[in-house]
Design a protein around this motif. Structure first.
Motif, mmCIF file in Angstrom:
data_model
loop_
_atom_site.group_PDB
_atom_site.id
_atom_site.type_symbol
_atom_site.label_atom_id
_atom_site.label_comp_id
_atom_site.label_asym_id
_atom_site.label_seq_id
_atom_site.Cartn_x
_atom_site.Cartn_y
_atom_site.Cartn_z
ATOM 1 N N PRO A 150 -7.664 -5.464 1.446
ATOM 2 C CA PRO A 150 -7.994 -4.034 2.003
ATOM 3 C C PRO A 150 -6.513 -3.300 1.285
ATOM 4 O O PRO A 150 -5.622 -3.611 1.979
ATOM 5 N N LEU A 151 -6.792 -2.158 0.880
ATOM 6 C CA LEU A 151 -5.273 -1.488 0.472
ATOM 7 C C LEU A 151 -4.593 -0.519 1.863
ATOM 8 O O LEU A 151 -5.537 0.329 2.560
ATOM 9 N N MET A 152 -3.704 -0.965 1.826
ATOM 10 C CA MET A 152 -2.644 -0.161 2.854
ATOM 11 C C MET A 152 -1.668 0.839 1.964
ATOM 12 O O MET A 152 -1.353 0.174 0.967
ATOM 13 N N SER A 153 -1.339 2.048 2.874
ATOM 14 C CA SER A 153 0.312 2.652 2.011
ATOM 15 C C SER A 153 1.323 1.173 2.509
ATOM 16 O O SER A 153 1.373 1.231 3.624
ATOM 17 N N VAL A 163 4.056 -7.778 0.351
ATOM 18 C CA VAL A 163 2.430 -7.231 -0.061
ATOM 19 C C VAL A 163 2.887 -7.152 -2.178
ATOM 20 O O VAL A 163 3.632 -7.405 -2.686
ATOM 21 N N VAL A 164 1.727 -6.511 -2.494
ATOM 22 C CA VAL A 164 1.450 -6.837 -3.751
ATOM 23 C C VAL A 164 0.971 -5.499 -3.992
ATOM 24 O O VAL A 164 0.570 -4.929 -3.230
ATOM 25 N N ILE A 165 2.022 -4.803 -5.115
ATOM 26 C CA ILE A 165 1.236 -3.676 -5.238
ATOM 27 C C ILE A 165 0.142 -3.337 -6.449
ATOM 28 O O ILE A 165 -0.143 -4.516 -7.258
ATOM 29 N N GLY A 182 11.707 0.129 -11.376
ATOM 30 C CA GLY A 182 10.950 -1.364 -11.251
ATOM 31 C C GLY A 182 9.792 -1.598 -10.395
ATOM 32 O O GLY A 182 9.721 -3.245 -10.915
ATOM 33 N N LEU A 183 9.510 -0.697 -10.377
ATOM 34 C CA LEU A 183 7.884 -1.043 -9.836
ATOM 35 C C LEU A 183 7.319 -1.098 -10.566
ATOM 36 O O LEU A 183 6.485 0.130 -11.043
ATOM 37 N N ARG A 184 6.158 -1.958 -10.281
ATOM 38 C CA ARG A 184 4.984 -2.139 -11.066
ATOM 39 C C ARG A 184 3.556 -2.558 -10.533
ATOM 40 O O ARG A 184 3.736 -3.699 -9.365
ATOM 41 N N PRO A 185 2.619 -1.806 -10.827
ATOM 42 C CA PRO A 185 1.353 -2.887 -9.718
ATOM 43 C C PRO A 185 1.030 -4.513 -10.069
ATOM 44 O O PRO A 185 1.314 -4.824 -11.447
ATOM 45 N N GLY A 186 0.952 -4.838 -9.240
ATOM 46 C CA GLY A 186 0.734 -6.557 -9.507
ATOM 47 C C GLY A 186 1.621 -6.515 -9.267
ATOM 48 O O GLY A 186 2.496 -8.006 -8.560
ATOM 49 N N MET A 220 -0.057 2.093 -3.035
ATOM 50 C CA MET A 220 -0.323 1.236 -2.326
ATOM 51 C C MET A 220 -0.674 -0.442 -2.841
ATOM 52 O O MET A 220 -0.467 -0.645 -3.319
ATOM 53 N N VAL A 221 -0.705 -1.431 -0.858
ATOM 54 C CA VAL A 221 -0.529 -2.465 -1.378
ATOM 55 C C VAL A 221 -1.486 -3.084 -0.200
ATOM 56 O O VAL A 221 -2.071 -2.906 0.439
ATOM 57 N N SER A 222 -1.344 -4.387 -0.591
ATOM 58 C CA SER A 222 -2.549 -5.169 -0.100
ATOM 59 C C SER A 222 -1.394 -6.708 0.569
ATOM 60 O O SER A 222 -0.367 -6.801 -0.463
ATOM 61 N N ILE A 223 -1.661 -6.949 1.729
ATOM 62 C CA ILE A 223 -0.732 -8.084 1.983
ATOM 63 C C ILE A 223 -1.255 -9.673 1.080
ATOM 64 O O ILE A 223 -2.208 -10.054 1.117
ATOM 65 N N SER A 224 -0.179 -9.969 1.013
ATOM 66 C CA SER A 224 -0.015 -11.372 -0.142
ATOM 67 C C SER A 224 -0.503 -12.996 0.659
ATOM 68 O O SER A 224 0.326 -13.002 1.512
#
Ligand SMILES: [Zn+2]
Ligand SMILES: [Zn+2]
Ligand SMILES: [Zn+2]
Length: 230
Positions: A150-153, A163-165, A182-186, A220-224
């Motif tokens: 699940p996503l979390m802030s 975590v992964v963005i 320099g922050l992007r999804p993934g 929003m991130v998820s644990i990697s």
């Protein structure tokens, strides 16, 4: 071309020449391209690869040639559940099994001596002499698994967590500001410090970044599931 590929190709040539020399160079070019890839390749992917290398063969001819390679023991056909037929190298004396991701289709090869021995033992106890086997393990690869959590802030992430963005909410302006940083999804990031107030310190590769809580709220991130340090 690797030495082994060269021998395989010469070996293939000898075997097909016995059945006539029709389009022999075309066939050898297909064999070369196939030997160069380490993938489990579909016919479509093979056609694409051939085009990339400048060859424009009819699909029927390529399919015939691939099947010839299978018949002669240079390639093997594999079909994993829910996927089209794939071809892979058949190296004599080198067996392997597969892990298949049911979400993205990723295929990983493995070989485990203990597992092999165990299988022979199991068969023997039932009076079987093993001639061949395949073991396909289906599951989710680490990347797909991390996408499922699940996503979390970002403000909820703890120090030391990786975590992964996943997405950046909050309009174009905020997104642009993060892209500037320099922050992007993934992207995979590690939380260095999150004291519950004030800025969050994180590491992206060798760089440390400080993010205000207002913006962190929108990330929003998820644990990697990925191991290793960043
Ligand atoms: Zn095996
Ligand atoms: Zn996957
Ligand atoms: Zn394989």
């Amino acid at each position: 071309m690797k030495k082994n590929d060269y021998l395989e190709k010469a070996n293939f040539r000898t075997l097909i020449e016995a059945n006539g020399k029709d389009r022999i160079q075309d066939k050898l070019n297909i064999v070369s391209v196939f030997l160069e890839t380490e993938e489990h390749i579909t016919l479509d992917e093979m056609l694409h690869l051939l085009k990339e290398k400048g060859y424009d063969f009819e699909p029927r001819f390529v399919k015939q040639c691939m099947n010839r390679m299978v018949d002669l023991g240079f390639a093997q056909k594999k079909q994993f559940e829910g996927q089209p037929i794939r071809y892979e190298h058949r190296h004599l004396g080198r067996h392997h099994d597969h892990l298949i991701c049911t979400k993205c289709g990723k295929i990983v090869e493995f070989f485990n001596e203990n597992m092999e021995r165990l299988q022979v033992g199991i068969a023997a106890r039932s009076g079987f002499h093993v001639l061949q086997h395949r073991m396909d393990i289906y599951g989710l690869c680490s990347q797909c698994l991390s996408q499922r959590t699940p996503l979390m802030s970002l403000t909820m992430a703890k120090a030391g967590e990786r975590v992964v963005i996943r997405e950046i909410a909050g309009g174009r302006k905020k997104q642009a500001r993060l892209t500037d940083m320099g922050l992007r999804p993934g992207d995979l990031i590690k939380i260095i410090n999150n004291a519950g107030r004030g800025r969050i310190i994180l590491a992206q590769g060798p760089t440390r970044l400080a993010i205000g809580r207002g913006i962190a709220e929108k990330i929003m991130v998820s644990i990697s599931a990925q191991d290793g340090d960043i």
